[in-house]
Write a protein that holds these residues in place. Structure first.
Motif, PDB file in Angstrom:
ATOM      1  N   ALA A  68      -5.482 -36.475 -69.707  1.00 57.08           N
ATOM      2  CA  ALA A  68      -6.289 -37.160 -68.692  1.00 57.08           C
ATOM      3  C   ALA A  68      -6.850 -36.174 -67.678  1.00 57.08           C
ATOM      4  N   TYR A  69      -6.041 -35.218 -67.279  1.00 57.76           N
ATOM      5  CA  TYR A  69      -6.489 -34.223 -66.306  1.00 57.76           C
ATOM      6  C   TYR A  69      -7.643 -33.395 -66.869  1.00 57.76           C
ATOM      7  N   SER A  70      -7.509 -32.974 -68.133  1.00 56.24           N
ATOM      8  CA  SER A  70      -8.564 -32.185 -68.762  1.00 56.24           C
ATOM      9  C   SER A  70      -9.840 -32.997 -68.890  1.00 56.24           C
ATOM     10  N   MET A  71      -9.713 -34.272 -69.242  1.00 50.18           N
ATOM     11  CA  MET A  71     -10.876 -35.160 -69.295  1.00 50.18           C
ATOM     12  C   MET A  71     -11.600 -35.170 -67.963  1.00 50.18           C
ATOM     13  N   SER A  72     -10.838 -35.308 -66.894  1.00 53.48           N
ATOM     14  CA  SER A  72     -11.451 -35.431 -65.574  1.00 53.48           C
ATOM     15  C   SER A  72     -12.126 -34.142 -65.131  1.00 53.48           C
ATOM     16  N   LYS A  73     -11.495 -33.026 -65.396  1.00 51.84           N
ATOM     17  CA  LYS A  73     -12.072 -31.760 -64.954  1.00 51.84           C
ATOM     18  C   LYS A  73     -13.240 -31.322 -65.833  1.00 51.84           C
ATOM     19  N   GLY A  74     -13.241 -31.729 -67.095  1.00 51.41           N
ATOM     20  CA  GLY A  74     -14.420 -31.505 -67.923  1.00 51.41           C
ATOM     21  C   GLY A  74     -15.616 -32.263 -67.371  1.00 51.41           C
ATOM     22  N   ALA A  75     -15.357 -33.473 -66.886  1.00 48.08           N
ATOM     23  CA  ALA A  75     -16.431 -34.263 -66.277  1.00 48.08           C
ATOM     24  C   ALA A  75     -16.934 -33.612 -65.003  1.00 48.08           C
ATOM     25  N   VAL A  76     -16.037 -33.041 -64.204  1.00 47.90           N
ATOM     26  CA  VAL A  76     -16.455 -32.359 -62.977  1.00 47.90           C
ATOM     27  C   VAL A  76     -17.394 -31.198 -63.304  1.00 47.90           C
ATOM     28  N   LEU A  77     -17.061 -30.436 -64.332  1.00 47.33           N
ATOM     29  CA  LEU A  77     -17.920 -29.319 -64.738  1.00 47.33           C
ATOM     30  C   LEU A  77     -19.304 -29.806 -65.151  1.00 47.33           C
ATOM     31  N   THR A  78     -19.376 -30.828 -65.987  1.00 46.57           N
ATOM     32  CA  THR A  78     -20.678 -31.257 -66.483  1.00 46.57           C
ATOM     33  C   THR A  78     -21.483 -32.001 -65.412  1.00 46.57           C
ATOM     34  N   MET A  79     -20.812 -32.701 -64.503  1.00 47.87           N
ATOM     35  CA  MET A  79     -21.531 -33.286 -63.372  1.00 47.87           C
ATOM     36  C   MET A  79     -22.154 -32.185 -62.521  1.00 47.87           C
ATOM     37  N   THR A  80     -21.437 -31.090 -62.361  1.00 44.74           N
ATOM     38  CA  THR A  80     -21.951 -29.955 -61.597  1.00 44.74           C
ATOM     39  C   THR A  80     -23.255 -29.442 -62.197  1.00 44.74           C
ATOM     40  N   LEU A  81     -23.262 -29.258 -63.506  1.00 39.70           N
ATOM     41  CA  LEU A  81     -24.457 -28.751 -64.173  1.00 39.70           C
ATOM     42  C   LEU A  81     -25.620 -29.728 -64.038  1.00 39.70           C
ATOM     43  N   SER A  82     -25.329 -31.014 -64.151  1.00 45.17           N
ATOM     44  CA  SER A  82     -26.375 -32.029 -64.045  1.00 45.17           C
ATOM     45  C   SER A  82     -26.999 -32.054 -62.658  1.00 45.17           C
ATOM     46  N   ALA A 140     -26.967 -29.642 -60.413  1.00 44.15           N
ATOM     47  CA  ALA A 140     -27.702 -28.387 -60.189  1.00 44.15           C
ATOM     48  C   ALA A 140     -29.104 -28.463 -60.795  1.00 44.15           C
ATOM     49  N   LYS A 141     -29.202 -29.044 -61.973  1.00 47.27           N
ATOM     50  CA  LYS A 141     -30.484 -29.150 -62.669  1.00 47.27           C
ATOM     51  C   LYS A 141     -31.425 -30.123 -61.966  1.00 47.27           C
ATOM     52  N   ASP A 142     -30.881 -31.278 -61.583  1.00 42.66           N
ATOM     53  CA  ASP A 142     -31.722 -32.350 -61.059  1.00 42.66           C
ATOM     54  C   ASP A 142     -32.262 -32.089 -59.657  1.00 42.66           C
ATOM     55  N   PHE A 143     -31.543 -31.282 -58.866  1.00 40.57           N
ATOM     56  CA  PHE A 143     -31.911 -31.163 -57.457  1.00 40.57           C
ATOM     57  C   PHE A 143     -32.278 -29.738 -57.032  1.00 40.57           C
ATOM     58  N   ILE A 144     -32.550 -28.876 -58.000  1.00 40.02           N
ATOM     59  CA  ILE A 144     -32.896 -27.500 -57.668  1.00 40.02           C
ATOM     60  C   ILE A 144     -34.203 -27.435 -56.874  1.00 40.02           C
ATOM     61  N   ILE A 152     -31.250 -27.654 -53.182  1.00 39.86           N
ATOM     62  CA  ILE A 152     -29.810 -27.921 -53.235  1.00 39.86           C
ATOM     63  C   ILE A 152     -29.181 -27.112 -54.364  1.00 39.86           C
ATOM     64  N   ARG A 153     -28.147 -26.373 -54.026  1.00 37.00           N
ATOM     65  CA  ARG A 153     -27.385 -25.630 -55.027  1.00 37.00           C
ATOM     66  C   ARG A 153     -26.089 -26.371 -55.343  1.00 37.00           C
ATOM     67  N   CYS A 154     -25.642 -26.287 -56.598  1.00 36.80           N
ATOM     68  CA  CYS A 154     -24.390 -26.933 -56.992  1.00 36.80           C
ATOM     69  C   CYS A 154     -23.662 -26.048 -57.992  1.00 36.80           C
ATOM     70  N   ASN A 155     -22.451 -25.668 -57.653  1.00 42.72           N
ATOM     71  CA  ASN A 155     -21.608 -24.840 -58.510  1.00 42.72           C
ATOM     72  C   ASN A 155     -20.204 -25.421 -58.554  1.00 42.72           C
ATOM     73  N   CYS A 156     -19.360 -24.838 -59.409  1.00 47.47           N
ATOM     74  CA  CYS A 156     -17.949 -25.228 -59.396  1.00 47.47           C
ATOM     75  C   CYS A 156     -17.067 -24.005 -59.617  1.00 47.47           C
ATOM     76  N   VAL A 157     -15.834 -24.123 -59.176  1.00 55.06           N
ATOM     77  CA  VAL A 157     -14.815 -23.105 -59.418  1.00 55.06           C
ATOM     78  C   VAL A 157     -13.747 -23.721 -60.311  1.00 55.06           C
ATOM     79  N   SER A 158     -13.176 -22.896 -61.172  1.00 52.04           N
ATOM     80  CA  SER A 158     -12.175 -23.373 -62.128  1.00 52.04           C
ATOM     81  C   SER A 158     -10.907 -22.532 -62.025  1.00 52.04           C
TER      82      SER A 158
END
Length: 260
Positions: free
Chosen positions: A156-170, A172-176, A180-186
């Protein structure tokens, strides 16, 4: 050179009452930001704010459940109305869960999803309109090495953090084009009170042995310190990182690339 200052910046940090979020809040406060802490645990948030103000910084605390969109929107509107802007959002509020697919119940999955995924979405949703109006803003999400590699017993944790990563990319793309900048740390394992509590609960009498075992999971031979995540967050949210967006930064002691 006076690098990585956040003077006159309004920074909102979810989960700023403990662990990684607390470290980020303190680093940002020390660098001149006006820090606004969103916390379910208001006592922890107040302690973080007190530590920041004791060092001459500026901080405020808001009790809020990030899983409830109406609460998050109301808090963000309150901050924006009082401060006039929101320059930085750091999504750090999160919970963990130990279990494989066949030992993760629907309730377990929903609980992790509501905080880690929906909570991150709620905070970004609540702040994006203000940032678009300003034509500027930085969003930093806290993902995990579990976003990129398989971790045993963390379905469940991996599912959630995978979603955080892909939301970050989305985002960043939509609001560049809106500035607006959007990144994540892992991060890999970070030595927080949560880790100590987990070891004490699950391995009574073997705390030192298990701490060393978990430390050695990282090739560098230790866990990260919360402040090390805080200083990376500081860089990514500073003007000096103005050319960086849509990126994930592992803070993992070599875990992903060297753990073969």
């Amino acid at each position: 050179m006076n690098l990585f200052r956040l003077d006159n910046k309004v920074a909102v940090i979810t989960g700023g009452g403990s662990g990684i979020g607390q470290a980020i809040a303190k680093v940002f406060g020390a660098q001149g930001a006006s820090v606004h802490i969103i916390e379910l645990n208001e006592d922890g948030g107040r302690q973080t704010a007190a530590d920041i103000t004791a060092e001459g910084g500026k901080a405020a605390v808001y009790g809020c459940n990030v899983a409830k969109q109406s609460e998050v929107v109301a808090v963000m509107e309150k901050i924006a109305a009082a401060a006039g802007r929101i320059d930085i959002l750091v999504n750090c509020a999160g919970i963990a869960h130990v279990g494989r697919l066949d030992t993760t119940s629907e309730d377990d999955l929903d609980r992790v999803y509501n905080v880690n995924v929906k909570g991150t979405y709620n905070a970004m949703y609540a702040v994006i309109g203000q940032m678009k109006a300003q034509k500027s803003g930085v969003i930093l999400n806290v993902a995990s090495i579990a976003s990129s590699v398989g971790i045993p017993d963390r379905f469940a944790y991996s599912m959630s953090k995978g979603a955080v990563l892909t939301m970050t990319l989305s985002v960043a793309k939509d609001f560049i084009k809106d500035g607006i900048r959007c990144n994540c740390v892992s991060p890999a394992r970070v030595h927080t009170p949560f880790v100590d509590g987990f070891i004490a609960k699950n391995y009574p009498g073997k705390e030192a042995e298990m701490f060393e075992k978990l430390s050695q999971t990282q090739p560098i031979g230790r866990m990260a310190r919360p402040v090390e995540v805080g200083t990376l967050a500081l860089y990514l949210c500073s003007e000096e990182a103005g050319f960086i967006t849509g990126c994930d930064y592992p803070l993992d002691g070599g875990f992903i690339k060297l753990n073969n």
